[in-house]
Design an enzyme around this catalytic site. Sequence first.
Site, short mmCIF file in Angstrom:
data_model
loop_
_atom_site.label_atom_id
_atom_site.label_comp_id
_atom_site.label_asym_id
_atom_site.label_seq_id
_atom_site.Cartn_x
_atom_site.Cartn_y
_atom_site.Cartn_z
N ASP A 1 2.54 1.87 -8.79
CA ASP A 1 1.67 1.48 -7.68
C ASP A 1 2.54 1.09 -6.50
O ASP A 1 3.50 0.33 -6.64
CB ASP A 1 0.78 0.30 -8.09
CG ASP A 1 -0.10 -0.16 -6.93
OD1 ASP A 1 -0.98 0.61 -6.52
OD2 ASP A 1 0.12 -1.28 -6.43
N GLU B 1 0.71 7.46 -6.81
CA GLU B 1 -0.34 7.80 -5.85
C GLU B 1 0.22 8.70 -4.77
O GLU B 1 1.37 8.57 -4.37
CB GLU B 1 -0.86 6.52 -5.19
CG GLU B 1 -1.84 5.75 -6.03
CD GLU B 1 -2.28 4.50 -5.29
OE1 GLU B 1 -3.47 4.31 -5.11
OE2 GLU B 1 -1.39 3.72 -4.90
N ASP C 1 -1.51 -5.71 -8.98
CA ASP C 1 -0.68 -4.51 -8.80
C ASP C 1 -0.35 -3.83 -10.13
O ASP C 1 -0.31 -2.61 -10.21
CB ASP C 1 0.60 -4.86 -8.04
CG ASP C 1 0.31 -5.43 -6.66
OD1 ASP C 1 -0.70 -5.02 -6.06
OD2 ASP C 1 1.08 -6.28 -6.19
#
Length: 377
Positions: A199, A283, A364
């Site tokens: 992340d 991501e 997170d």
Amino acid sequence: MPRVQLRYAFRLYPTAGQQAALGRAFGCARVVYNDAVRARREAHVQGLPYPKLGLLSRLLITEAKRRAERAWLGQVSAVVLQQALRDCERAYTNFFASLRGERQGARVGEPRMKSRKDRRQAIRFTANARWSLTACGKLNLPKIGEVKVRWSRTLPTEPSSVTVVKDAAGRFFASFVIDTDPHADTERMSETDQSVGIDLGLAHFAVLSDGTKIDSPRFLRRAEKKLKKVQRELARKQKGSNNREKARVKIARVHAQVADARREFCHQLSTKVIRENQAIAIEDLPVRALARSKMAKSVHDTGWAQFIDMLKYKAKRYGRTLIQIGRYEPTSQVCSMCGHHNGPKPLDVREWTCPACGTVHDRDVNAARNVKKAAGL
Ligand SMILES: [Zn+2]
């Protein structure tokens, strides 16, 4: 493992004489490049087909050298001039591909004339330019001489070409192109059955699904602070003043330091992640959308793009799997244990408890676990 082309850059320390010779080579390459742009523009105006590389080479290099106003082209390696023509060719190819919508990323503009005042000057020597590395570790360049190199790491194999760059801070670099050795790569990165989700948060540079939180190192944060300070100083200097020019050079130098520190950090982190994991989920980073938003102020954004690029080519090089998931996944809203959708949370909520299964989540780390899940790992 596949064969991949890599670049290795090292600082060069040319003598005053060599700097002058390099300056001439930059200048000649620039003139040939600009002559090629001009020839293409003229052909376009006259409705003629674009002149081919071979024709340009004959007109702008071989025959040009015989004319008084271009005779000085003979002072530099012909390969450097040939490469300038190739650079121009590539610039046009990219421009046309971009026009046709066949190119990803930012739009490529029409090739423009290069200037002596450009911040970055570069020349390229390919294999047939007869450049070499000497026994005592110097870089021997045709018509320039043996230039001192600071070898910060060892080249894994014989390089196929070298680009000499002068940056905005006035520093010289040699950038070597290396073809990787698949056999050696297999030895270096043994197989593993681990996988990880990453992340890219706001509070940390990156958070891994195993709970590891990674901050950018203090020296990098310090250099970034210093950069902001000198940028403020520049804003106060009068335009066109000597002090402003001094401040500009100072900024270029600090910029270079920040870029170096960031690159080193991204290298170390991406190598570690690739070494330890067979599959990596991360991501997608909407870099251009991000740049327009407030998050561009984040000290992390440039580093993220670089980090992801490094993960990409290292995954390819070492036979690892890199999966990028879309930003639309609500990674911070869903419980990674039971899948309960808990809705959006303000950024200052760092920890929350899932009302469905009772798991206490670090915001997170939970997001990193969801990235991993979304990638099917
Ligand atoms: Zn839950």
